[in-house]
Design a protein around this motif. Structure first.
Motif, PDB file in Angstrom:
ATOM      1  N   PRO A   6       0.814  -1.228   0.000  1.00  0.00           N
ATOM      2  CA  PRO A   6       0.000   0.000   0.000  1.00  0.00           C
ATOM      3  C   PRO A   6       0.841   1.269   0.000  1.00  0.00           C
ATOM      4  O   PRO A   6       0.471   2.263  -0.636  1.00  0.00           O
ATOM      5  N   VAL A   7       1.968   1.238   0.707  1.00  0.00           N
ATOM      6  CA  VAL A   7       2.848   2.412   0.740  1.00  0.00           C
ATOM      7  C   VAL A   7       3.423   2.685  -0.648  1.00  0.00           C
ATOM      8  O   VAL A   7       3.468   3.834  -1.109  1.00  0.00           O
ATOM      9  N   LEU A   8       3.834   1.614  -1.323  1.00  0.00           N
ATOM     10  CA  LEU A   8       4.357   1.775  -2.682  1.00  0.00           C
ATOM     11  C   LEU A   8       3.285   2.314  -3.627  1.00  0.00           C
ATOM     12  O   LEU A   8       3.561   3.173  -4.475  1.00  0.00           O
ATOM     13  N   GLY A   9       2.061   1.812  -3.482  1.00  0.00           N
ATOM     14  CA  GLY A   9       0.964   2.314  -4.312  1.00  0.00           C
ATOM     15  C   GLY A   9       0.699   3.786  -4.065  1.00  0.00           C
ATOM     16  O   GLY A   9       0.486   4.561  -5.005  1.00  0.00           O
ATOM     17  N   LEU A  10       0.730   4.179  -2.791  1.00  0.00           N
ATOM     18  CA  LEU A  10       0.516   5.585  -2.443  1.00  0.00           C
ATOM     19  C   LEU A  10       1.625   6.468  -3.016  1.00  0.00           C
ATOM     20  O   LEU A  10       1.362   7.538  -3.584  1.00  0.00           O
ATOM     21  N   LEU A  11       2.857   6.022  -2.882  1.00  0.00           N
ATOM     22  CA  LEU A  11       3.983   6.792  -3.419  1.00  0.00           C
ATOM     23  C   LEU A  11       3.898   6.920  -4.934  1.00  0.00           C
ATOM     24  O   LEU A  11       4.223   7.974  -5.500  1.00  0.00           O
ATOM     25  N   ALA A  12       3.429   5.847  -5.601  1.00  0.00           N
ATOM     26  CA  ALA A  12       3.285   5.892  -7.058  1.00  0.00           C
ATOM     27  C   ALA A  12       2.231   6.925  -7.462  1.00  0.00           C
ATOM     28  O   ALA A  12       2.433   7.701  -8.413  1.00  0.00           O
ATOM     29  N   ILE A  14       1.240   9.565  -5.708  1.00  0.00           N
ATOM     30  CA  ILE A  14       1.771  10.905  -5.419  1.00  0.00           C
ATOM     31  C   ILE A  14       2.776  11.321  -6.492  1.00  0.00           C
ATOM     32  O   ILE A  14       2.782  12.473  -6.955  1.00  0.00           O
ATOM     33  N   GLY A  15       3.622  10.369  -6.911  1.00  0.00           N
ATOM     34  CA  GLY A  15       4.603  10.671  -7.953  1.00  0.00           C
ATOM     35  C   GLY A  15       3.943  11.037  -9.267  1.00  0.00           C
ATOM     36  O   GLY A  15       4.349  11.996  -9.945  1.00  0.00           O
ATOM     37  N   LEU A  16       2.899  10.292  -9.665  1.00  0.00           N
ATOM     38  CA  LEU A  16       2.181  10.595 -10.904  1.00  0.00           C
ATOM     39  C   LEU A  16       1.468  11.943 -10.807  1.00  0.00           C
ATOM     40  O   LEU A  16       1.423  12.700 -11.782  1.00  0.00           O
ATOM     41  N   TRP A  17       0.899  12.208  -9.659  1.00  0.00           N
ATOM     42  CA  TRP A  17       0.223  13.493  -9.421  1.00  0.00           C
ATOM     43  C   TRP A  17       1.228  14.647  -9.574  1.00  0.00           C
ATOM     44  O   TRP A  17       0.960  15.624 -10.286  1.00  0.00           O
ATOM     45  N   TRP A  18       2.372  14.516  -8.926  1.00  0.00           N
ATOM     46  CA  TRP A  18       3.404  15.548  -9.003  1.00  0.00           C
ATOM     47  C   TRP A  18       3.910  15.717 -10.439  1.00  0.00           C
ATOM     48  O   TRP A  18       4.065  16.834 -10.935  1.00  0.00           O
ATOM     49  N   LEU A 221      -9.007  13.770   5.381  1.00  0.00           N
ATOM     50  CA  LEU A 221     -10.220  12.940   5.315  1.00  0.00           C
ATOM     51  C   LEU A 221      -9.888  11.535   4.821  1.00  0.00           C
ATOM     52  O   LEU A 221     -10.401  10.540   5.348  1.00  0.00           O
ATOM     53  N   ALA A 222      -9.031  11.454   3.810  1.00  0.00           N
ATOM     54  CA  ALA A 222      -8.629  10.145   3.285  1.00  0.00           C
ATOM     55  C   ALA A 222      -7.879   9.347   4.347  1.00  0.00           C
ATOM     56  O   ALA A 222      -8.105   8.136   4.503  1.00  0.00           O
ATOM     57  N   ILE A 223      -7.002  10.016   5.085  1.00  0.00           N
ATOM     58  CA  ILE A 223      -6.245   9.337   6.143  1.00  0.00           C
ATOM     59  C   ILE A 223      -7.183   8.815   7.226  1.00  0.00           C
ATOM     60  O   ILE A 223      -7.044   7.684   7.710  1.00  0.00           O
ATOM     61  N   ILE A 224      -8.165   9.625   7.605  1.00  0.00           N
ATOM     62  CA  ILE A 224      -9.141   9.202   8.610  1.00  0.00           C
ATOM     63  C   ILE A 224      -9.898   7.973   8.137  1.00  0.00           C
ATOM     64  O   ILE A 224     -10.074   6.993   8.879  1.00  0.00           O
ATOM     65  N   SER A 225     -10.363   7.994   6.887  1.00  0.00           N
ATOM     66  CA  SER A 225     -11.134   6.872   6.343  1.00  0.00           C
ATOM     67  C   SER A 225     -10.309   5.590   6.321  1.00  0.00           C
ATOM     68  O   SER A 225     -10.786   4.521   6.719  1.00  0.00           O
ATOM     69  N   VAL A 226      -9.076   5.694   5.863  1.00  0.00           N
ATOM     70  CA  VAL A 226      -8.206   4.513   5.799  1.00  0.00           C
ATOM     71  C   VAL A 226      -7.920   3.976   7.198  1.00  0.00           C
ATOM     72  O   VAL A 226      -7.968   2.765   7.441  1.00  0.00           O
ATOM     73  N   ALA A 227      -7.656   4.878   8.140  1.00  0.00           N
ATOM     74  CA  ALA A 227      -7.353   4.456   9.509  1.00  0.00           C
ATOM     75  C   ALA A 227      -8.558   3.757  10.147  1.00  0.00           C
ATOM     76  O   ALA A 227      -8.414   2.710  10.801  1.00  0.00           O
ATOM     77  N   LEU A 228      -9.746   4.307   9.948  1.00  0.00           N
ATOM     78  CA  LEU A 228     -10.952   3.687  10.504  1.00  0.00           C
ATOM     79  C   LEU A 228     -11.221   2.327   9.864  1.00  0.00           C
ATOM     80  O   LEU A 228     -11.572   1.360  10.555  1.00  0.00           O
ATOM     81  N   PHE A 229     -11.040   2.245   8.555  1.00  0.00           N
ATOM     82  CA  PHE A 229     -11.288   0.989   7.848  1.00  0.00           C
ATOM     83  C   PHE A 229     -10.356  -0.113   8.339  1.00  0.00           C
ATOM     84  O   PHE A 229     -10.787  -1.218   8.670  1.00  0.00           O
TER      85      PHE A 229
END
Length: 249
Positions: A6-12, A14-18, A221-229
């Motif tokens: 999941p961390v790698l997916g998130l970094l990917a 963010i990288g594409l967004w940037w 908001l996304a962090i909250i949702s992921v943490a709760l899930f």
């Protein structure tokens, strides 16, 4: 390895967004870069975290109330065909109504305080909880039911010690769907009428064209949702270790 993916997916992402903001020369006013979002958060970290806690409290309170109302309602529906025919159509109708359309009325009834936000969360969350609980209760294998009855188990024992226990994996499916919807319900309530919360921050920052601040709030908001899930997934692993549902998460 499971935590790294999941961390790698998130970094990917963010990288594409940037990269997209650089390659296409997108103005920060339209889509800020990740660096702009981080800078915006660092300008007001205390304020944003305070608003995040407000939204979190609204979401968790409404989610808990949805369980308190939804699970007993599902048990009543399963236990009585009359109640099922009475309440199922009403639940479907309630779920079909856009919650954005209900939100202004809820604010009129309950004001701008936390009560209206909690009620919005309940309206968003209760349908998946009721449906998953009722479906799980009805999915108990008939041979297990016959075995319980052959042992002279009472209807109450059959209901709670067999059907409810067997339904737990499916109940958690509904809970995991609802826990992410809880955050959405809280934000809907804050969009319509609030003076605090991340939804309020997004509304105000949108009005002032502070896109970076809005993105920072959405990130929280996304962090909250992921943490709760994943918190609920952890609870499922502890309470329902035989479930297959959480093994892919």
């Amino acid at each position: 390895m499971k935590a790294a993916l999941p961390v790698l997916g998130l970094l990917a992402i963010i990288g594409l967004w940037w990269l997209a903001t650089i390659v296409f020369g997108i103005e920060p006013l339209l889509v800020p870069s990740p660096a702009d979002v981080v800078a915006s958060f660092l300008e007001l970290p205390g304020y944003l975290l305070e608003q995040a806690l407000i939204t979190l409290w609204e979401a968790v309170s409404g989610f808990g109330l949805s369980i308190v109302i939804g699970v007993p309602l599902a048990l009543l529906i399963v236990g009585s065909s009359v109640l099922e025919r009475m309440f199922y159509p009403l639940l479907v109708a309630l779920n079909a109504v856009p919650k954005v359309a209900i939100a202004p009325i809820v604010v009129v009834w309950f004001g701008f305080g936390i009560s209206s936000k909690v009620l919005m969360v309940v309206l968003v969350c209760i349908f998946p909880i009721v449906i998953s609980t009722a479906s799980g209760m009805k999915s108990t294998p008939s041979e297990l039911v016959e075995l319980f009855r052959s042992l002279d188990a009472t209807r109450t024992h059959e209901f709670f010690k067999l059907r409810l226990w067997h339904a737990l994996p499916q109940i958690f499916v509904g809970l995991k769907v609802s826990i992410t919807l809880a955050v959405i319900g809280a934000v809907i309530g804050e969009f319509v009428g609030a003076d605090a919360g991340l939804g309020y921050v997004i509304t105000v920052s949108g009005g002032s064209a502070d896109t970076s601040l809005a993105f920072a709030a959405m990130t929280l908001l996304a962090i909250i949702s992921v943490a709760l899930f994943y918190g609920l997934t952890w609870a499922e692993r502890k309470l329902v270790p035989w479930s297959e549902e959480h093994r892919v998460l």
